[in-house]
Design a protein around this motif. Structure first.
Motif, PDB file in Angstrom:
ATOM      1  N   GLY A 387      41.861  49.889  53.056  1.00  0.00           N
ATOM      2  CA  GLY A 387      40.842  50.230  52.074  1.00  0.00           C
ATOM      3  C   GLY A 387      40.701  49.223  50.950  1.00  0.00           C
ATOM      4  N   SER A 388      39.942  49.628  49.928  1.00  0.00           N
ATOM      5  CA  SER A 388      39.694  48.841  48.717  1.00  0.00           C
ATOM      6  C   SER A 388      38.877  49.722  47.788  1.00  0.00           C
ATOM      7  CB  SER A 388      38.948  47.539  49.050  1.00  0.00           C
ATOM      8  OG  SER A 388      37.745  47.808  49.761  1.00  0.00           O
ATOM      9  N   LEU A 389      38.556  49.198  46.612  1.00  0.00           N
ATOM     10  CA  LEU A 389      37.704  49.911  45.656  1.00  0.00           C
ATOM     11  C   LEU A 389      36.436  49.116  45.400  1.00  0.00           C
ATOM     12  CD1 LEU A 389      40.111  51.125  42.802  1.00  0.00           C
ATOM     13  CD2 LEU A 389      39.026  52.525  44.560  1.00  0.00           C
ATOM     14  N   GLN A 393      33.440  51.968  41.055  1.00  0.00           N
ATOM     15  CA  GLN A 393      34.555  52.903  40.902  1.00  0.00           C
ATOM     16  C   GLN A 393      35.665  52.287  40.039  1.00  0.00           C
ATOM     17  OE1 GLN A 393      37.639  55.648  43.575  1.00  0.00           O
ATOM     18  NE2 GLN A 393      36.205  54.305  44.594  1.00  0.00           N
ATOM     19  N   LEU A 394      35.934  51.005  40.211  1.00  0.00           N
ATOM     20  CA  LEU A 394      36.952  50.355  39.392  1.00  0.00           C
ATOM     21  C   LEU A 394      36.551  50.374  37.921  1.00  0.00           C
ATOM     22  CD1 LEU A 394      39.676  48.812  39.832  1.00  0.00           C
ATOM     23  CD2 LEU A 394      38.338  46.710  39.588  1.00  0.00           C
ATOM     24  N   GLY A 437      43.554  45.651  51.286  1.00  0.00           N
ATOM     25  CA  GLY A 437      43.027  44.299  51.420  1.00  0.00           C
ATOM     26  C   GLY A 437      41.746  44.208  52.208  1.00  0.00           C
ATOM     27  N   ASN A 438      41.127  45.353  52.502  1.00  0.00           N
ATOM     28  CA  ASN A 438      39.880  45.379  53.278  1.00  0.00           C
ATOM     29  C   ASN A 438      38.702  45.192  52.322  1.00  0.00           C
ATOM     30  OD1 ASN A 438      37.691  45.899  54.903  1.00  0.00           O
ATOM     31  ND2 ASN A 438      38.308  47.978  55.462  1.00  0.00           N
ATOM     32  N   HIS A 451      37.524  45.477  45.674  1.00  0.00           N
ATOM     33  CA  HIS A 451      38.697  45.059  44.917  1.00  0.00           C
ATOM     34  C   HIS A 451      39.976  45.545  45.593  1.00  0.00           C
ATOM     35  CE1 HIS A 451      36.065  43.785  41.613  1.00  0.00           C
ATOM     36  NE2 HIS A 451      35.337  44.847  41.979  1.00  0.00           N
ATOM     37  N   SER A 452      40.997  44.716  45.539  1.00  0.00           N
ATOM     38  CA  SER A 452      42.232  44.912  46.292  1.00  0.00           C
ATOM     39  C   SER A 452      43.245  45.784  45.552  1.00  0.00           C
ATOM     40  CB  SER A 452      42.877  43.557  46.572  1.00  0.00           C
ATOM     41  OG  SER A 452      43.356  42.997  45.348  1.00  0.00           O
TER      42      SER A 452
END
Length: 581
Positions: A387-389, A393-394, A437-438, A451-452
């Motif tokens: 996953g990631s953001l 959302q971040l 890391g996606n 974002h990681s």
């Protein structure tokens, strides 16, 4: 230990000394030391009944198939990487919160046409011998929580249960109904398609799968798995789930929003989901290509699957079922708001009408007095398991943290003062810092940055009132200290094993103020209420729940030892500096 009680002895130990003292008790031949450590652990607790502090499922036997019995509990390990352990803190501590984490329940429609059981030799999550019992297993876990009721170190009643994603296995509407019903309580029929019989690989007659009701000598029986008459008919039998007796919340995982947790759901396979053709096998070369494509090339995976459906020889006719249709993020949120699923509350279980309107599956909630919970959506609808953001959302998360922090650090490390509602914060997500890391663009928001996990860690460390990040996804027990040169900027990442793969754990988390400038997070693993002993002639609800655990241990493609974790990932006291609020 003259002049010092056992309680004070452990309380005053450094983390290094505690780890060195407690680790050997878990190795063979150290039964006496183990028993002494367990006694010290019990002395520090209010009660240990029903937890892995008291007893733990333990394999026994010399054959290929291991039976499980009740073994000695796992003692507490004090971890002081982020702050020292002060003496006498047990007598001063004040309980602040007590809650439970479920994760990776993977409630599975085993009869669905969109499953890849034939890939199990290449990916152990493609098929599990115990997966027809996922719903009963989850219900037995809920029974355990309802019986334990309180944290073992604070004695505080559980304020809530948070399920941190992969609540369903293949994001089908029928799986979502099972999840919401097992959590809220009600009658469940864990079956799809033909209401009178099982239609899946476990009665296929293929030696590739465990055929539990047949005398066929399949590959699983060669590994010792038993013949169990009536297993499948009992597995799909209706039963009454008690539901949780405490409020519960939901975090979304990749299996809740994508095909098999890996392929992006663009609506292209809906007819296959609800249709009548189920692939039950293929040649090894094609299986290897498809397994690799699911991990690295979703487009190729769809092409290969289409070829298998049209040209494959191992295609079975199954009863179509509209209940297998995949749900969207909006439908996921909307289902939580239905009155039939309210259970012990709250209405929506974290999701609101705003969630339905926006499709945003992230939110905040009151975890306890003075403690804010934040549930994130770390899934990426571009596909793949990790996953990631998204940027939106971040940015939302940063604004939430600022609003609930009296002081924080800017990107250059300078102290900033601001928020009027300063509270401790616990963050929940499905993915871990190491599995974010996606960074592929989300097809539904193609121009938004991703974002990681490293970026998320950096953000959380700017806010000293963030004390923990609780997550799942890996199916492993692992606890990671995220230290910082400024001690108050450190926090703990708490990762818990799944309840589909052995060891079938959930985790109690308690937050206490030691009244000496430190906080402690006590983490305690629990198992379901199912008995350890199994009986291959017992297909009652309790008997099936016991088989669920034992079959998971004996899955020939699984690696239970790797998922259990170490003593430092089990029952722990995690110390950290108390932030200046």
């Amino acid at each position: 230990m003259s002049g010092m009680s056992r309680r004070r002895f452990v309380s005053g130990m450094s983390a290094t000394a505690a780890g060195a003292a407690l680790w050997p008790v878990l190795t063979p031949g150290r039964a006496l030391a183990r028993d002494q450590a367990s006694a010290v652990t019990a002395a520090r607790a209010v009660r240990i009944d029903g937890t892995t502090l008291e007893q733990v499922a333990t394999p026994t036997g010399d054959g290929a198939y291991k039976r499980l019995v009740a073994g000695p509990g796992w003692p507490l390990v004090v971890r002081g990487e982020l702050a020292g352990a002060g003496s006498g803190r047990d007598g001063r501590r004040t309980g602040l919160a007590s809650f439970v984490q479920f994760t990776d329940l993977h409630l599975t429609d085993t009869e669905s046409p969109v499953r890849f059981e034939y890939l199990a030799p290449f990916n152990d999550s493609a098929h599990r011998p115990q997966e027809a019992l996922t719903v009963r297993g989850a219900s037995a876990l809920i029974e355990r929580v309802n019986a334990v009721r309180r944290g073992p170190y604070t004695g505080l009643p559980f304020s809530l249960v948070m399920a941190t994603g992969d609540n369903t296995d293949n994001h089908e509407l029928i799986e979502l109904d099972w999840y919401l019903t097992v959590m809220s309580g009600g009658r469940i029929t864990p079956n799809s398609g033909d209401p009178t019989r099982y239609e899946g690989v476990q009665n296929s007659g293929s030696t590739q799968y465990w055929n539990p009701e047949s005398s066929l000598q399949d590959a699983y029986k060669a590994k010792g798995l038993p013949l169990i008459p009536g297993f499948l008919s009992s597995a799909i039998r209706p039963f009454d789930a008690p539901g949780l007796s405490v409020p519960w919340y939901t975090t979304v995982g990749n299996h809740d929003d994508s095909i098999a947790g890996s392929l992006p759901d663009l609506g292209l396979l809906n007819d296959l989901y609800t249709g009548s053709r189920k692939v039950e096998g293929c040649d090894d070369a094609t299986a290897a290509r498809l397994a690799d494509a699911l991990l690295h090339n979703p487009g190729e995976a769809v092409v290969l699957l289409s070829k298998l459906l049209t040209r494959g020889s191992a295609v079975r006719a199954v009863t179509p079922d509209e209940g297998r249709r995949p749900f969207s993020p909006v439908e996921f949120a909307k289902a939580h708001l239905k009155p039939a699923y309210t259970g012990a509350g709250p209405v929506g279980h974290g999701f609101t009408q705003d969630s339905v309107g926006s499709g945003h599956l992230y939110y905040t909630f009151d975890l306890a007095d003075g403690i804010l919970g934040v549930s994130l959506d770390t899934t990426n609808r571009a596909g793949f398991a990790d996953g990631s953001l998204g940027t939106a959302q971040l940015s939302w998360l940063e604004s939430v943290l600022k609003a609930h922090s009296g002081r924080w650090y800017d990107g250059d490390g300078h102290v900033v003062r601001g928020g009027s509602d300063s509270r401790l914060v616990v963050v929940f997500s499905h993915h871990t810092s190491g599995t974010m890391g996606n960074l592929l663009p989300d097809p539904y928001h193609p121009f938004e940055g991703r974002h990681s996990g490293g970026e998320l860690v950096a953000l959380l460390q700017r806010f000293p009132n963030v004390v923990a990040w609780v997550n799942g996804h890996t199916h492993e027990n692992r606890i990671i200290p995220h230290g910082h040169t400024v001690p108050e900027r450190a926090f703990w990442e708490i990762n818990t094993a799944s309840h589909v793969d052995y060891p079938h754990h959930a985790r109690i988390v308690e937050i206490v103020d030691n009244q000496d400038g430190t906080l402690s997070l006590f983490t305690t693993l629990i198992e379901s209420a199912a008995p350890y002993a199994t009986d291959f002639t017992d297909t009652s609800d309790r008997g099936l729940a016991a088989l669920y655990r034992e079959l998971a241990y004996n899955d020939p493609f699984a690696t239970p030892a790797a998922r259990i974790g170490t003593a430092a990932d089990h029952n722990t006291e995690l110390l950290l500096a108390r932030p200046v609020m």
